[in-house]
Design a protein around this motif. Structure first.
Motif, mmCIF file in Angstrom:
data_model
loop_
_atom_site.group_PDB
_atom_site.id
_atom_site.type_symbol
_atom_site.label_atom_id
_atom_site.label_comp_id
_atom_site.label_asym_id
_atom_site.label_seq_id
_atom_site.Cartn_x
_atom_site.Cartn_y
_atom_site.Cartn_z
ATOM 1 N N PRO A 59 0.853 -1.195 0.000
ATOM 2 C CA PRO A 59 0.000 0.000 0.000
ATOM 3 C C PRO A 59 0.888 1.242 0.000
ATOM 4 O O PRO A 59 1.685 1.449 0.898
ATOM 5 N N GLN A 60 0.783 2.026 -1.024
ATOM 6 C CA GLN A 60 1.717 3.116 -1.280
ATOM 7 C C GLN A 60 1.921 4.076 -0.112
ATOM 8 O O GLN A 60 3.041 4.573 0.064
ATOM 9 N N PRO A 61 0.934 4.377 0.710
ATOM 10 C CA PRO A 61 1.169 5.362 1.788
ATOM 11 C C PRO A 61 2.300 4.997 2.734
ATOM 12 O O PRO A 61 3.007 5.876 3.214
ATOM 13 N N ILE A 62 2.506 3.697 3.026
ATOM 14 C CA ILE A 62 3.577 3.309 3.944
ATOM 15 C C ILE A 62 4.930 3.632 3.323
ATOM 16 O O ILE A 62 5.793 4.260 3.952
ATOM 17 N N PHE A 63 5.130 3.204 2.098
ATOM 18 C CA PHE A 63 6.406 3.456 1.422
ATOM 19 C C PHE A 63 6.634 4.951 1.246
ATOM 20 O O PHE A 63 7.720 5.483 1.528
ATOM 21 N N THR A 64 5.603 5.650 0.809
ATOM 22 C CA THR A 64 5.740 7.090 0.575
ATOM 23 C C THR A 64 6.002 7.849 1.872
ATOM 24 O O THR A 64 6.844 8.759 1.907
ATOM 25 N N SER A 65 5.318 7.480 2.927
ATOM 26 C CA SER A 65 5.515 8.160 4.210
ATOM 27 C C SER A 65 6.941 7.968 4.713
ATOM 28 O O SER A 65 7.569 8.914 5.200
ATOM 29 N N PHE A 66 7.449 6.742 4.607
ATOM 30 C CA PHE A 66 8.818 6.500 5.048
ATOM 31 C C PHE A 66 9.812 7.294 4.202
ATOM 32 O O PHE A 66 10.750 7.905 4.737
#
Length: 526
Positions: free
Chosen positions: A278-285
């Protein structure tokens, strides 16, 4: 018949006879015999009974006399029998009192015996199953040994077996104890696996570790992704914090290098491990790490001051941003503002130092001044009008030469990283520095006006001329070398003439000359 017997008894004994006679067989026989007698016989019956009684008594006496020993023994025997019967009765009463307790204890004995018998059967069964039970009881020890030796595959198999055992026999206390100990070993294994993720670990090992954690089934997929990023971020933060901060330039270059190498590896590992992310986890990190990098960059640029090679740092940062763009983390658009602010801040600090040195030099202007100072203005203007070499005539006045060198040093530092977007703040900063220098000259003239002799007045006049006619134009040419009008014109889409008319990209020398003009006019009038 019974009623007749009862009437007869009442007549014979005037109604005074025991009740049990009514049912006595001997009494019934006597009444039948008595009823069969005639009157004469009945009248003679009392005498007959008396005679019978005397005869019976006589016989009894004779019998007792003849067999008195037997009667004595019988009496003694009867007495002994009576005593024994009393004793037996008392003991029987004691037995009857004890019997309920005995019954209860007997029941307890039976129950205890049944329990012991059941335990005996269990012990027999346990003995028969000794080998299998021993293997079960050794499971926690084997599990702990596997975990300590990093045999995670075997440990996971044992853990799965214990889980199946728990589902079938969770009510057994021994099984519950085994499950508890194995769970403790599971926690220790989980900590070891997470610790491996906090070390310098390559992708193949990451695949193994994440596979083991997945099989443990302690985290959801989202939690596992977060745990992985937390562990890898902890390792990266550890090696970044170990960099010495004594030299800010070295700290920043080393930080950029480590970010470029290790952060890219972490992101690559993450994408390989969690393909359907799910893109939000990668993007947030990624945003978090980029924000940390930019914050560190700002701090190092602020603390490093003019000792930072901003061009080299900008090049490394741009290269890192370019490589990170493949991961969707291109932050190059954020770098110009940071470096521009750092360049302007460094320029202002350098100009402030230049003004302080200039004011200190002005206080020594009239000390050790030569009596006849040659004027080199006309001879140096032609040679230094068309190039960026410092005019030699400025060497006649140490404050001007020192101020020029300081401004040139600030320009050289700015030239390493000089975006066109900072033209306005740089223009304002340089103009203010020149105005402060001119104001310092004006204040000096006003303070020393009454005490100056003709030679000193001439010296001050020449000093102001050098400032106005040589220093200002030279600084203006150097400034235009930093911000060429042709480049500004190309970027802004306006002609150089319009830029000059708007005062963009050039120094307002007339503002500075206005301050010097009033001072110079006062010297001429004097």
């Amino acid at each position: 018949m019974e009623q007749e017997q009862e009437k007869l008894l009442s007549m014979l004994f005037d109604g005074d006879f025991p009740d049990h006679w009514k049912d006595d067989v001997d009494v019934a026989v006597f009444l039948r015999n008595f009823a069969s007698l005639g009157i004469d016989q009945i009248s003679r019956e009392p005498d007959q009974l008396k005679d019978d009684k005397r005869a019976v008594l006589q016989q009894t006496q004779d019998l007792a006399f003849s067999h008195y020993k037997t009667f004595i023994r019988t009496a003694h025997c009867s007495k002994d029998l009576y005593d024994d019967m009393n004793t037996a009765e008392k003991k029987l009463e004691g037995i009857l009192n004890v019997l309920p307790q005995m019954q209860e204890k007997t029941k307890l004995f039976i129950d205890k015996g049944s329990e012991l018998n059941g335990k005996r059967r269990l012990n027999s069964l346990t003995l028969a199953k000794h080998t299998g039970l021993l293997e079960l009881l050794e499971l926690p020890q084997i599990m702990e040994s596997c975990v300590r030796s990093s045999y995670y595959e075997e440990a996971l198999e044992l853990s799965a077996f214990v889980k199946r055992l728990e589902k079938k026999h969770s009510h057994i206390s021994a099984i519950a104890g085994i499950v508890k100990e194995v769970q403790h070993s599971n926690q220790m294994m989980l900590m070891q696996l997470l610790t491996q993720l906090r070390k310098d670990i390559q992708l193949p090992q990451c695949l193994k570790v994440i596979g083991y954690i997945r099989r443990m089934d302690v985290f959801s997929e989202t939690q596992l992704r977060i745990k992985f990023l937390q562990a890898r971020n902890s390792w990266l933060s550890g090696i970044l914090s170990a960099i010495s901060r004594d030299d800010r330039y070295h700290h920043m270059t080393r930080t950029l290098e480590l970010y470029r190498v290790h952060l890219f590896d972490i992101l690559t590992q993450y994408r390989a491990l969690f393909s359907e992310d799910p893109q939000p986890i990668f993007t947030s990190f990624l945003q978090h790490k980029v924000s940390e990098l930019l914050k560190t960059l700002e701090e190092d640029l602020l603390e490093g001051g003019g000792n930072m090679r901003t061009d080299s740092l900008l090049g490394q940062a741009m290269y890192f941003g370019l490589s990170l763009s493949r991961m969707g983390g291109d932050f190059r658009a954020l770098l110009p503002k940071i470096f521009q602010d750092a360049a302007i801040r460094s320029l202002k600090n350098s100009l402030a130092d230049a003004n302080m040195k200039f004011q200190d030099g002005l206080s020594l202007l009239f000390l050790n001044a030569p009596a006849n100072m040659p004027c080199l203005l006309s001879s140096t203007m032609a040679s230094s009008q068309d190039d960026l070499h410092p005019p030699l005539s400025l060497l006649e006045f140490y404050p001007l030469a020192e101020y020029t060198n300081s401004v040139l040093g600030a320009f050289n530092d700015l030239r390493l990283c000089c975006p066109l977007s900072c033209v306005l703040p740089v223009t304002e900063a340089v103009t203010m520095s020149l105005e402060d220098a001119a104001s310092a000259v004006r204040d000096l003239q006003r303070q020393e006006e009454s005490s100056l002799n003709a030679s000193e007045r001439e010296l001050l006049k020449n000093f102001i001329d050098r400032f106005s006619s040589i220093l200002l134009p030279y600084i203006g040419r150097c400034f235009q070398a930093l911000f060429p009008l042709s480049q500004l014109s190309s970027v802004l889409g306006v002609s150089p003439q319009q830029l000059k008319a708007e005062g963009l990209g050039i120094l307002d020398e007339e503002r500075v000359r206005g301050l010097l003009h009033s001072t110079n006019s006062a010297l001429i009038l004097a």
